[in-house]
Design an enzyme around this catalytic site. Structure first.
Site, PDB file in Angstrom:
ATOM      1  CE1 TYR A  33      -5.762  13.430  10.324  1.00 54.73           C
ATOM      2  CE2 TYR A  33      -4.641  11.799  11.678  1.00 54.73           C
ATOM      3  CZ  TYR A  33      -4.957  12.308  10.439  1.00 54.73           C
ATOM      4  OH  TYR A  33      -4.478  11.696   9.299  1.00 54.73           O
ATOM      5  CE  LYS A 147      -8.500  11.559   9.633  1.00 55.05           C
ATOM      6  NZ  LYS A 147      -7.797  11.106   8.432  1.00 55.05           N
ATOM      7  CD  GLU A 180      -4.488   3.830   4.023  1.00 55.13           C
ATOM      8  OE1 GLU A 180      -5.611   4.267   3.753  1.00 55.13           O
ATOM      9  OE2 GLU A 180      -4.089   3.619   5.182  1.00 55.13           O
ATOM     10  CG  LEU A 205      -8.303   6.378   7.962  1.00 51.10           C
ATOM     11  CD1 LEU A 205      -8.539   6.018   9.425  1.00 51.10           C
ATOM     12  CD2 LEU A 205      -7.767   7.794   7.848  1.00 51.10           C
TER      13      LEU A 205
END
Length: 286
Positions: A33, A147, A180, A205
């Site tokens: 996505y 992703k 993250e 990411l």
């Protein structure tokens, strides 16, 4: 006004059943996505988002559902039909539809869904006072640079943060270093005023906002160091913040209930937030 989505060649109401039961996105989370924002009618960082889309698809062995130009036109038309000047565009590409089987054929046709919703950026209070985060073990898979729509560990971490009254969860690797957030990149400002964030790799990411902030910081004379940092470093940092397409540059003023420095957004974070707002055409927005 009814929300309109694009689904495999058709523009339909968001409430219309439109995806096949045996779509591999539904069956296996076999898809990727992208999320980009529109501010005052302008698509922000669209080429960067399409670049990342292609990288994720390539890593999954999936073709683009259509050319970049055609995809951009579909995104623009879906946005236009929803008549929202400030919006978030979500697109999802699955491998396609086939009888349920773990193995897949090489000639499958990707499935594409594009949706639009009103943009919800951080409130004035969040930008002015900062937000809290909690720390959790990073339980995601080993290819976080893709992703993927397979986000179960992310949503469970985000839910734990929400239950704790925090905006985000910062995830820790086995060495106690921050990778993250569940849906954002993590940053600190060290004692020497340097900007520190985890380097690109399979562990994180590569955020589009992350890449923009690095460029803006360097252009403004702020030193950027891409390295892993520990939770202890973060709690002892001069400043901390997080970034994402919809969170923008958002100050983090508490980690696990411990104030970062004096518990208020710092000067470097404020400066980067200003630069980012200007770059994205949001100088007086949010």
């Amino acid at each position: 006004m009814a929300r309109i989505a694009y689904v495999n060649g058709r523009y339909v109401s968001i409430d219309t059943p439109a995806v096949a039961i045996e779509d591999r996105g539904y069956q296996f989370a076999d898809g990727i996505y992208e999320v980009c924002k529109v501010v005052r009618g302008r698509f922000c960082d669209l080429e960067r988002h399409l670049d990342r889309l292609e990288r994720s698809l390539d890593a999954m062995g999936m073709p683009m559902p259509m050319s970049r130009r055609a995809l951009a036109l579909v995104m623009e038309e879906t946005w236009r039909r929803n008549a929202l000047p400030d919006a978030v565009i979500y697109l999802q590409v699955s491998r396609g539809t086939a009888p349920r089987n773990h193995a897949f054929g090489a000639s499958m046709r990707p499935s594409l869904v594009v949706t639009v919703r009103a943009a919800k950026f951080p409130s004035g209070a969040e930008l002015e006072k900062g937000v809290g985060v909690i720390s959790l073990p990073d339980e995601r898979w080993a290819n976080c640079h893709i992703k993927s729509i397979s986000l179960l560990p992310n949503i469970l971490a985000k839910q734990q943060a929400a239950k704790a009254g925090c905006r985000e969860a910062w995830l820790l690797d086995e060495q106690g270093r921050v990778t993250e957030g569940s849906s954002s990149n993590a940053w600190i400002v060290d004692g020497e005023g340097r900007l520190v964030t985890r380097p690109l790799g399979r562990e994180i990411l590569g955020g589009i906002t992350r890449s923009v902030v690095i460029e803006l910081a360097k252009r403004d004379g702020i030193e950027v160091v891409e390295r892993a940092f520990t939770l202890e470093e973060a709690k002892a940092a001069r400043e901390a913040f997080l970034t994402s397409t919809t969170s923008l540059v958002l100050p983090v003023t508490a980690i696990d209930g411990t104030p970062v420095a004096n518990g208020h957004p710092g000067s470097v974070t404020r400066r980067l937030a200003e630069l980012y707002a200007e770059a994205e055409g949001m100088a007086t927005a949010a």
